[in-house]
Design a protein around this motif. Sequence first.
Motif, PDB file in Angstrom:
ATOM      1  N   ARG A  60       0.755  -1.139  -0.187  1.00 56.15           N
ATOM      2  CA  ARG A  60       0.136   0.026  -0.015  1.00 56.15           C
ATOM      3  C   ARG A  60       0.877   1.175   0.094  1.00 56.15           C
ATOM      4  NH1 ARG A  60      -3.966   0.974   4.914  1.00 56.15           N
ATOM      5  NH2 ARG A  60      -1.753   0.832   6.002  1.00 56.15           N
ATOM      6  N   VAL A  61       0.557   2.177  -0.566  1.00 59.88           N
ATOM      7  CA  VAL A  61       1.163   3.642  -0.626  1.00 59.88           C
ATOM      8  C   VAL A  61       0.133   4.450  -0.334  1.00 59.88           C
ATOM      9  CG1 VAL A  61       2.496   5.264  -2.191  1.00 59.88           C
ATOM     10  CG2 VAL A  61       2.869   2.884  -2.732  1.00 59.88           C
ATOM     11  N   THR A  62       0.534   5.378   0.642  1.00 61.90           N
ATOM     12  CA  THR A  62      -0.336   6.461   1.024  1.00 61.90           C
ATOM     13  C   THR A  62       0.138   7.563   1.127  1.00 61.90           C
ATOM     14  OG1 THR A  62      -1.334   4.942   2.743  1.00 61.90           O
ATOM     15  CG2 THR A  62      -1.754   7.342   3.189  1.00 61.90           C
ATOM     16  N   ASP A  68      -3.599  13.824   8.573  1.00 58.61           N
ATOM     17  CA  ASP A  68      -4.581  13.043   8.163  1.00 58.61           C
ATOM     18  C   ASP A  68      -4.494  11.599   8.118  1.00 58.61           C
ATOM     19  OD1 ASP A  68      -5.965  15.306   7.557  1.00 58.61           O
ATOM     20  OD2 ASP A  68      -5.250  15.447   5.311  1.00 58.61           O
ATOM     21  N   LEU A  69      -3.382  11.087   8.519  1.00 60.35           N
ATOM     22  CA  LEU A  69      -3.123   9.545   8.599  1.00 60.35           C
ATOM     23  C   LEU A  69      -3.795   9.053   9.623  1.00 60.35           C
ATOM     24  CD1 LEU A  69       0.928   9.867   7.872  1.00 60.35           C
ATOM     25  CD2 LEU A  69      -1.152   9.374   6.403  1.00 60.35           C
TER      26      LEU A  69
END
Length: 69
Positions: A60-62, A68-69
């Motif tokens: 996954r890439v955020t 906001d995490l």
Amino acid sequence: MKGADIEIIDRNADGPEVLVPSAVRINGVEVLIPAGAKIRIGEISEDEGVTVTLTMYARRVTIAAEGDL
């Protein structure tokens, strides 16, 4: 800001002459790298930090602002 601990490992090394990376760990966690991917290590000098460029698989890439995490 603290740099990451990068370990580039040759699990099949027969001697010190040629190393062929077969595993990579970032901060102690092994990450998957594509077969044949090139790992580049920037010039090493006393007055600059070392840079490492590699291609790895990501689950996954955020991309977000820290709040906001």
